[in-house]
Design a protein around this motif. Sequence first.
Motif, PDB file in Angstrom:
ATOM      1  N   MET A   1      11.580   7.711   3.107  1.00 32.78           N
ATOM      2  CA  MET A   1      10.985   6.701   2.243  1.00 32.78           C
ATOM      3  C   MET A   1      11.062   7.149   0.790  1.00 32.78           C
ATOM      4  SD  MET A   1       7.540   5.451   4.274  1.00 32.78           S
ATOM      5  CE  MET A   1       7.364   3.988   3.210  1.00 32.78           C
ATOM      6  N   LEU A   2      11.577   6.288  -0.079  1.00 34.99           N
ATOM      7  CA  LEU A   2      11.558   6.570  -1.508  1.00 34.99           C
ATOM      8  C   LEU A   2      10.138   6.392  -2.041  1.00 34.99           C
ATOM      9  CD1 LEU A   2      14.830   4.778  -2.637  1.00 34.99           C
ATOM     10  CD2 LEU A   2      14.498   7.212  -2.173  1.00 34.99           C
ATOM     11  N   ALA A   3       9.846   7.082  -3.149  1.00 36.83           N
ATOM     12  CA  ALA A   3       8.484   7.067  -3.681  1.00 36.83           C
ATOM     13  C   ALA A   3       7.965   5.655  -3.970  1.00 36.83           C
ATOM     14  CB  ALA A   3       8.404   7.935  -4.937  1.00 36.83           C
ATOM     15  N   PRO A   4       8.743   4.743  -4.592  1.00 38.67           N
ATOM     16  CA  PRO A   4       8.214   3.391  -4.825  1.00 38.67           C
ATOM     17  C   PRO A   4       7.864   2.662  -3.532  1.00 38.67           C
ATOM     18  CG  PRO A   4      10.141   3.795  -6.188  1.00 38.67           C
ATOM     19  CD  PRO A   4      10.067   4.931  -5.223  1.00 38.67           C
ATOM     20  N   ASP A   5       8.678   2.890  -2.493  1.00 34.05           N
ATOM     21  CA  ASP A   5       8.377   2.260  -1.201  1.00 34.05           C
ATOM     22  C   ASP A   5       7.102   2.845  -0.597  1.00 34.05           C
ATOM     23  OD1 ASP A   5      10.737   0.793  -1.448  1.00 34.05           O
ATOM     24  OD2 ASP A   5      11.917   2.326  -0.408  1.00 34.05           O
ATOM     25  N   GLN A   6       6.886   4.137  -0.804  1.00 35.93           N
ATOM     26  CA  GLN A   6       5.663   4.756  -0.297  1.00 35.93           C
ATOM     27  C   GLN A   6       4.425   4.217  -1.015  1.00 35.93           C
ATOM     28  OE1 GLN A   6       7.408   8.816  -0.803  1.00 35.93           O
ATOM     29  NE2 GLN A   6       6.308   9.245   1.075  1.00 35.93           N
ATOM     30  N   VAL A   7       4.514   4.071  -2.314  1.00 34.65           N
ATOM     31  CA  VAL A   7       3.373   3.532  -3.071  1.00 34.65           C
ATOM     32  C   VAL A   7       3.040   2.125  -2.591  1.00 34.65           C
ATOM     33  CG1 VAL A   7       2.600   2.791  -5.353  1.00 34.65           C
ATOM     34  CG2 VAL A   7       3.793   4.976  -5.086  1.00 34.65           C
ATOM     35  N   GLU A   8       4.060   1.310  -2.411  1.00 34.02           N
ATOM     36  CA  GLU A   8       3.831  -0.053  -1.915  1.00 34.02           C
ATOM     37  C   GLU A   8       3.222  -0.029  -0.519  1.00 34.02           C
ATOM     38  OE1 GLU A   8       6.471  -4.036  -0.772  1.00 34.02           O
ATOM     39  OE2 GLU A   8       7.319  -2.510  -2.117  1.00 34.02           O
ATOM     40  N   ALA A   9       3.705   0.877   0.338  1.00 28.18           N
ATOM     41  CA  ALA A   9       3.183   0.983   1.702  1.00 28.18           C
ATOM     42  C   ALA A   9       1.744   1.483   1.718  1.00 28.18           C
ATOM     43  CB  ALA A   9       4.081   1.896   2.538  1.00 28.18           C
ATOM     44  N   LEU A  10       1.382   2.366   0.789  1.00 30.13           N
ATOM     45  CA  LEU A  10      -0.010   2.799   0.689  1.00 30.13           C
ATOM     46  C   LEU A  10      -0.916   1.623   0.355  1.00 30.13           C
ATOM     47  CD1 LEU A  10       0.333   6.180  -1.264  1.00 30.13           C
ATOM     48  CD2 LEU A  10      -0.442   5.909   1.096  1.00 30.13           C
ATOM     49  N   HIS A  11      -0.488   0.784  -0.585  1.00 29.37           N
ATOM     50  CA  HIS A  11      -1.299  -0.364  -0.980  1.00 29.37           C
ATOM     51  C   HIS A  11      -1.424  -1.390   0.151  1.00 29.37           C
ATOM     52  CE1 HIS A  11      -2.095   0.795  -5.050  1.00 29.37           C
ATOM     53  NE2 HIS A  11      -0.808   0.881  -5.378  1.00 29.37           N
ATOM     54  N   SER A  12      -0.368  -1.586   0.903  1.00 25.61           N
ATOM     55  CA  SER A  12      -0.397  -2.594   1.969  1.00 25.61           C
ATOM     56  C   SER A  12      -1.080  -2.076   3.231  1.00 25.61           C
ATOM     57  CB  SER A  12       1.029  -3.037   2.309  1.00 25.61           C
ATOM     58  OG  SER A  12       1.751  -1.982   2.952  1.00 25.61           O
TER      59      SER A  12
END
Length: 293
Positions: A128-139
């Motif tokens: 997982m790339l960092a931007p995808d991880q940040v989005e996944a944390l929020h969701s």
Amino acid sequence: MDLRQLRYFVAVAEECHFGRAAQRLHMAQPPLSQAIRQLEGELGIALFHRTTRRVDLTDAGRAYLDRVQAILAEVDQAAHHARRVAAGAVGHLTLGCVGSVTYSLLPTLSRHLAAELPGIDFSFRGEMLAPDQVEALHSGAIDVALLRPPAADLSLTVHTLRRDRLVVALPAEHPLAAMTQVRAADLADLDLIMHSADRHAVMHDVVLGVLRDAGVEPHIRHEVGETSTLITLVAGGLGVAIVPEPVTALSLDGVVYRPLIRPEASIELAVAHRADRAEPHLARTIDVIRRLF
């Protein structure tokens, strides 16, 4: 009727004697006898045959005992489970990992978490790339992220774990593979394979910065989203790549890794979670990860 009366009933049923049951319960016999009579009155049935020497369960009492023991066991288990939840000993968490962690650290991390927190069910999402991880944390798709900063998001709590050196991944037959270390300047005019700019990969900007600081204008041939794909393309002779040192755990035929010098560069590895998450099992997991690193 309350749980205390039910526990009194079980004690008398198992001892078949009011005196011994009272001793077991650390109470006087008269209030115990009164509690049992009140219970029988509320049920409208006799639970015991009483004689001067012993007490025996009636048929209704035996049937009642089976259900009461099951109820009390469930109550005790519920209390035990609630205490384990409060202590952070049980739960479910999903961890998201960048590519370099997926191949180098995830096997050790998963074993360590299972050993220290056996009551928590862990699942993992790799590459997982960092931007995808940040989005996944929020969701809520993941609960914990092992990522490469920066993660400029005030709604996240981020703890730096360590810094990883950068290395150069080269096709095994490449002339630079004969060197023990590689300068950034040596990569001038070479085809580069990089993490995707379109997906805002942190490594893309890091690599550009390293090369431009060395006066090298990069010649990007391929951009990819997954570290495994990047190394596979290097193995195929399609270019060279700059990657964090843990990627060297991804060993493929046709690829060699050499330290990057002049400038010698590194990149942070961090663990992140949403700042509004304070569940005990999440806090314990973060603590285990930080101690491991």
